[in-house]
Motif scaffolding. Structure first.
Motif: not given
Length: 74
Positions: A11-13, A22-31, A50-59
């Protein structure tokens, strides 16, 4: 043997990628009614995925190498 890390470990990654790309500061819905809508450029979404996919490959690579090394010692 396949070792699985707890989803919370990622989750932190994912939050870092969401914040940077994306400029998203939280995964919690606030609306209202717990929903929030945000406009994002397709290019930014693609870069975040793409960045998340690359990190998944590295892990995955790291876990596989650790498992192979552990198997060789046994």
């Amino acid at each position: 043997m396949i070792c699985r890390n707890k989803p919370e470990a990622y989750l932190q990654l994912l939050m870092t990628i969401a914040r940077d790309e994306l400029g998203i500061e939280s995964f919690d819905a606030t609306g209202e009614a717990g929903e929030e809508f945000r406009m994002c450029r397709v290019e930014d979404i693609g870069r975040a995925l793409e960045r998340a996919y690359d990190m998944g490959l590295m892990v995955g690579h790291t876990v596989t190498r650790a498992e192979c090394a552990q198997g060789q010692r046994a």
